[in-house]
Design a protein around this motif. Structure first.
Motif, PDB file in Angstrom:
ATOM      1  N   THR A   1       0.837  -1.200   0.000  1.00 56.89           N
ATOM      2  CA  THR A   1       0.000   0.000   0.000  1.00 56.89           C
ATOM      3  C   THR A   1       0.869   1.245   0.000  1.00 56.89           C
ATOM      4  N   VAL A   2       0.551   2.134  -0.907  1.00 66.12           N
ATOM      5  CA  VAL A   2       1.151   3.471  -0.937  1.00 66.12           C
ATOM      6  C   VAL A   2       0.038   4.455  -0.595  1.00 66.12           C
ATOM      7  N   ARG A   3       0.244   5.280   0.435  1.00 64.69           N
ATOM      8  CA  ARG A   3      -0.796   6.212   0.870  1.00 64.69           C
ATOM      9  C   ARG A   3      -0.160   7.582   1.129  1.00 64.69           C
ATOM     10  N   ALA A   4      -0.778   8.618   0.567  1.00 68.97           N
ATOM     11  CA  ALA A   4      -0.292   9.991   0.749  1.00 68.97           C
ATOM     12  C   ALA A   4      -1.476  10.892   1.051  1.00 68.97           C
ATOM     13  N   THR A   5      -1.281  11.821   1.982  1.00 69.66           N
ATOM     14  CA  THR A   5      -2.289  12.836   2.286  1.00 69.66           C
ATOM     15  C   THR A   5      -1.714  14.191   1.882  1.00 69.66           C
ATOM     16  N   LEU A   6      -2.455  14.922   1.073  1.00 71.02           N
ATOM     17  CA  LEU A   6      -1.988  16.205   0.518  1.00 71.02           C
ATOM     18  C   LEU A   6      -2.973  17.293   0.938  1.00 71.02           C
ATOM     19  N   PRO A   7      -2.577  18.210   1.822  1.00 69.68           N
ATOM     20  CA  PRO A   7      -3.460  19.318   2.210  1.00 69.68           C
ATOM     21  C   PRO A   7      -3.781  20.201   1.017  1.00 69.68           C
ATOM     22  N   LEU A   8      -5.043  20.519   0.851  1.00 71.48           N
ATOM     23  CA  LEU A   8      -5.459  21.316  -0.288  1.00 71.48           C
ATOM     24  C   LEU A   8      -5.156  22.801  -0.100  1.00 71.48           C
ATOM     25  N   GLY A   9      -4.909  23.207   1.141  1.00 69.63           N
ATOM     26  CA  GLY A   9      -4.614  24.613   1.382  1.00 69.63           C
ATOM     27  C   GLY A   9      -3.176  24.969   1.084  1.00 69.63           C
ATOM     28  N   GLN A  10      -2.286  24.016   0.831  1.00 68.74           N
ATOM     29  CA  GLN A  10      -0.874  24.271   0.556  1.00 68.74           C
ATOM     30  C   GLN A  10      -0.654  24.245  -0.940  1.00 68.74           C
ATOM     31  N   GLY A  11      -0.906  25.372  -1.559  1.00 69.95           N
ATOM     32  CA  GLY A  11      -0.735  25.452  -2.979  1.00 69.95           C
ATOM     33  C   GLY A  11       0.681  25.577  -3.417  1.00 69.95           C
ATOM     34  N   GLY A  12       1.581  25.933  -2.533  1.00 69.04           N
ATOM     35  CA  GLY A  12       2.974  26.094  -2.877  1.00 69.04           C
ATOM     36  C   GLY A  12       3.843  25.272  -1.995  1.00 69.04           C
ATOM     37  N   THR A  13       5.091  25.358  -2.200  1.00 72.60           N
ATOM     38  CA  THR A  13       6.074  24.620  -1.428  1.00 72.60           C
ATOM     39  C   THR A  13       6.488  25.414  -0.235  1.00 72.60           C
ATOM     40  N   ARG A  14       7.287  24.793   0.606  1.00 72.30           N
ATOM     41  CA  ARG A  14       7.777  25.472   1.793  1.00 72.30           C
ATOM     42  C   ARG A  14       8.750  26.567   1.420  1.00 72.30           C
TER      43      ARG A  14
END
Length: 394
Positions: A381-394
């Motif tokens: 299993t490959v699982r990733a959670t991506l916040p939608l409020g982070q449109g850019g990088t750090r």
């Protein structure tokens, strides 16, 4: 044990020699600063020689030099006097304010100012004539003036040193930022190149191996068709990447559009064409941030590539779900030994997926899991959670 005196600066040696020779020359011509004196004319050479010797200490021992110079100047008043002795004393006072400790530089103008005021008041009370003001004025010129001048020059030098240090630090920070930017850009391009090429080349490698291993015209023809399709798709991806690079370099061309979540269906269909039993389960809204869509696309793409290379026979499930401002991406594939042709892996795929999630302040995990509903019992299993409020990088 006292520390030895450092070697005098070359300029200080020149100043001492010039003062001594100039004072002797003035004395030889019979030019004195005092009309009368308790000591005869040759005695004026004694404070002159002492003051010239103290000039050698104007940088290394400025405070001691000005204190000893004050005594020599007082002694000079009991002789016929030499204007050169007075001039060298003013230089010692200036050097003490310039090269002395910060405490000396702060106290010297105050001390000489008080001495000037006290001298003026004392001679006014003694002589009770306006000439006493001239004595105070000369005292200020000899002591207070050089001290203030030295402090002003010192402050300007300190300000210049501070600005130079700030400029050096700014240059170092700019260079550090440049190196970090270059490193980040190289890592980004490495991820893009790996994700674009690995999928197609893996399919090409597996089907070409199958075509070479099986003496079946139909299998060979089907494998060649898959190889051609992946070759064309890989070439298109490479052209897109080259377009991005040329656009960044100011080549004037508009870069090709980056993959989005709208292409997930085609990606899964391409995986089925390559031999995977892949299905898509998607539940998300349109209009997601472009960085999130690109990261999700690349994670699914790399996961399907890994499944094509390593997964056992069975169903591969691709899922996307949006909830609470987070896009969750997961890919499951049968975990176990697989018969048939394989493509070697580089190990960079998991690293790239983890970096993509981290750049969006998301999470990533990959590994085997028990799955009762699976035919093989264990799935990768490959699982990733991506916040939608982070449109850019750090």
């Amino acid at each position: 044990m006292a520390a030895p005196l450092p070697r005098p600066h070359r300029f200080d040696v020149y100043v001492a020699l010039a003062g001594l020779l100039g004072g002797v020359l003035v004395w030889a011509f019979g030019l004195y600063s005092n009309g009368t004196g308790l000591l005869p004319g040759p005695w004026a050479l004694v404070p002159l020689a002492v003051m010239a010797g103290l000039e050698l200490l104007r940088r290394s021992r400025p405070r001691a030099a000005v204190l000893a110079g004050t005594l020599a100047l007082v002694t000079d008043q009991f002789t016929r006097g030499s204007v050169v002795t007075v001039l060298m004393y003013t230089d010692l006072m200036y050097a003490a304010a310039l090269y002395g400790s910060p405490a000396t530089a702060r106290r010297l103008p105050v001390t000489t100012g008080l001495v000037t005021v006290a001298t003026t008041i004392g001679f006014l009370a003694w002589w009770r004539t306006p000439e006493a003001l001239l004595v105070g004025f000369l005292t200020g010129i000899v002591s207070f003036g050089p001290a203030v001048t030295g402090v002003v020059v010192r402050n300007h030098r300190d300000a210049a040193d501070t600005e130079r240090l700030r400029a050096e630090q700014t240059a170092l920070l700019a260079e550090k930022d440049r190196v970090q930017a270059v490193t980040a850009e190289r890592a980004r391009m490495a991820r893009e190149l790996h994700d674009m090429v690995a999928n197609h080349l893996s399919a090409i490698a597996i089907h070409s191996t199958a075509a070479l291993s099986l003496d079946d015209p139909r299998t060979t023809r089907d494998a060649l068709a898959v190889i051609r399709e992946n070759s064309v798709d890989g070439l298109a991806e490479m052209r897109r990447l080259i377009g991005i690079l040329r656009h960044d370099d100011g080549g004037g061309r508009e870069p090709a559009a980056a993959p989005t979540l709208d292409g997930i269906g085609a990606l899964v269909a391409g995986a089925r064409a390559n031999g995977l039993d892949a299905v898509l389960e998607a539940a998300y809204e349109d209009g997601l941030p472009a960085p999130v869509g690109l990261a999700a696309y690349r994670i699914v793409q790399e996961s399907l590539t890994n499944a094509l290379k390593h997964a056992d026979e069975g169903r591969v499930t691709v899922g996307l779900a949006q909830h609470d401002g987070v896009l969750t991406v997961w890919v499951t594939s049968p975990y176990g030994d697989r018969d048939g042709p394989r493509a070697p892996g580089s190990g960079a795929g998991l690293i790239g997926m983890r970096e993509r999630a981290a750049l969006l302040r998301g999470t990533f995990e990959a590994g085997p899991e028990e799955s009762p509903g699976s035919s093989c019992g264990t799935v990768w299993t490959v699982r990733a959670t991506l916040p939608l409020g982070q449109g850019g990088t750090r």
